[in-house]
Design an enzyme around this catalytic site. Structure first.
Site, PDB file in Angstrom:
ATOM      1  N   GLY A   1       0.815  -1.240   0.073  1.00  0.00           N
ATOM      2  CA  GLY A   1      -0.001   0.224   0.098  1.00  0.00           C
ATOM      3  C   GLY A   1       0.840   1.308  -0.084  1.00  0.00           C
ATOM      4  N   SER A   2       1.905   1.304  -0.492  1.00  0.00           N
ATOM      5  CA  SER A   2       2.981   2.420  -0.438  1.00  0.00           C
ATOM      6  C   SER A   2       2.230   3.531  -1.451  1.00  0.00           C
ATOM      7  CB  SER A   2       4.179   1.923  -0.809  1.00  0.00           C
ATOM      8  OG  SER A   2       4.476   1.550  -2.200  1.00  0.00           O
ATOM      9  N   ASN A   3       1.553   3.175  -2.523  1.00  0.00           N
ATOM     10  CA  ASN A   3       1.083   3.870  -3.539  1.00  0.00           C
ATOM     11  C   ASN A   3      -0.089   4.570  -2.912  1.00  0.00           C
ATOM     12  OD1 ASN A   3       2.415   4.042  -6.410  1.00  0.00           O
ATOM     13  ND2 ASN A   3       2.666   1.825  -5.732  1.00  0.00           N
TER      14      ASN A   3
ATOM     15  N   ASN B   1      -4.366   2.815 -13.374  1.00  0.00           N
ATOM     16  CA  ASN B   1      -3.324   1.858 -12.700  1.00  0.00           C
ATOM     17  C   ASN B   1      -2.244   2.325 -12.994  1.00  0.00           C
ATOM     18  OD1 ASN B   1      -2.965  -0.869 -11.899  1.00  0.00           O
ATOM     19  ND2 ASN B   1      -2.196  -1.428 -13.982  1.00  0.00           N
TER      20      ASN B   1
ATOM     21  N   MET C   1      -3.515  -6.549  -7.482  1.00  0.00           N
ATOM     22  CA  MET C   1      -3.050  -7.735  -8.154  1.00  0.00           C
ATOM     23  C   MET C   1      -4.129  -8.656  -8.866  1.00  0.00           C
ATOM     24  SD  MET C   1       0.117  -6.290  -7.826  1.00  0.00           S
ATOM     25  CE  MET C   1       1.514  -7.166  -8.017  1.00  0.00           C
ATOM     26  N   ARG C   2      -4.962  -8.143  -9.235  1.00  0.00           N
ATOM     27  CA  ARG C   2      -6.241  -9.022  -9.737  1.00  0.00           C
ATOM     28  C   ARG C   2      -6.335  -8.257 -11.243  1.00  0.00           C
ATOM     29  NH1 ARG C   2      -6.318 -13.460  -7.530  1.00  0.00           N
ATOM     30  NH2 ARG C   2      -8.247 -13.710  -8.709  1.00  0.00           N
TER      31      ARG C   2
ATOM     32  N   HIS D   1       1.719   0.784 -13.318  1.00  0.00           N
ATOM     33  CA  HIS D   1       2.482  -0.420 -13.587  1.00  0.00           C
ATOM     34  C   HIS D   1       3.939  -0.227 -13.671  1.00  0.00           C
ATOM     35  CE1 HIS D   1       3.139  -4.161 -15.571  1.00  0.00           C
ATOM     36  NE2 HIS D   1       3.914  -3.517 -16.248  1.00  0.00           N
TER      37      HIS D   1
END
Ligand code: GRF
Length: 230
Positions: free
Chosen positions: A46-48, A141, A124-125, A143
């Site tokens: 959860g750093s983002n 998103n 991650m889905r 990436h």
């Protein structure tokens, strides 16, 4: 202002001292009145998610995170939500027998929270058109590669294996093809000869934390302008 944000956001120049390049460069942050209403999805550390909240707390990103959804109980993102006092809901993918069912639950949760924009901050889905169509051009998103290179899993490992000299990260809109939607912002970083997956991932993540809040602002601006044109 936290040290990292101070270093991250206060340069007018897109070229940083450690050789990174951010485009579009982070300049004047758009004002949102009322504040942008965000939903965030996260699976892990959860750093983002934390970086989005820090940009909000630093008064740069004029937004509020109304709802976090996690799919792994007790993950780092859920713990951060506790500290920030942000509502966190667990939607465990293991309890849904089809991807679409999970996505319907996500849509319901975000609509109930009245969010305008949804951010996959380390989700991650794979998501389906159920979620994508509910938030057209408003599902972002992050990436860890310079798309369109190194889509999918282990993008950092793929970059090292390919011996590229530059890698980075991309904030993009989500469409049904994985890691293929319209690019909103990118940051490039050097890849050093002695880099390990961990050292390169760290350099890339530092930039993710800069461009994701910025990409949210740019996407939100686009959305609000479309709203006011009607
Ligand atoms: C990030 O590196 C992001 O690029 C990828 O998943 C990672 C999530 O990290 N999609 P964190 O949970 O935000 O720390």
């Amino acid at each position: 202002m936290p040290e990292q944000l101070n270093r991250s956001y206060c340069s007018d120049d897109s070229l940083g001292s450690s050789g990174e390049l951010v485009a579009p460069s982070i300049e004047r942050w758009p004002q949102f009145e009322p504040m942008l209403r965000l939903g965030v999805m996260a699976s892990g550390n959860g750093s983002n998610f934390g970086a989005i909240q820090e940009a909000i707390s630093a008064n740069l990103l004029k937004a509020e995170i109304r709802q976090l959804v996690v799919n792994n109980q007790g993950c780092g993102a859920a713990k951060r939500a506790d500290c920030f006092n942000i509502p966190c809901k667990l939607l465990d993918h293991r309890k849904f027998n089809q991807r679409e069912h999970l996505d319907h639950a996500l849509v319901k949760t975000f609509l109930q929270a009245d969010v305008e924009l949804v951010v996959m901050a380390g989700w991650m889905r794979i998501v389906t058109s159920v979620l994508i169509d509910a938030f057209p051009s408003r599902l972002l998103n992050i990436h860890p590669s310079l798309l369109p290179s190194f889509k999918g899993l282990d993008a950092v490992g793929q970059a090292l294996k390919a011996s590229v000299r530059v890698s980075g990260c991309t904030a993009h809109l989500v469409q049904p093809d994985v890691d293929a939607g319209r690019i909103i912002a990118q940051a490039a970083v050097p890849v050093h000869q002695n880099d390990t997956p961990a050292s390169l991932a760290k350099r890339i993540q530092f930039q993710e934390h800069r461009i994701l809040p910025w990409a949210i602002a740019l996407t939100g601006l686009n959305w609000r302008q479309g709203q006011s044109i009607g």
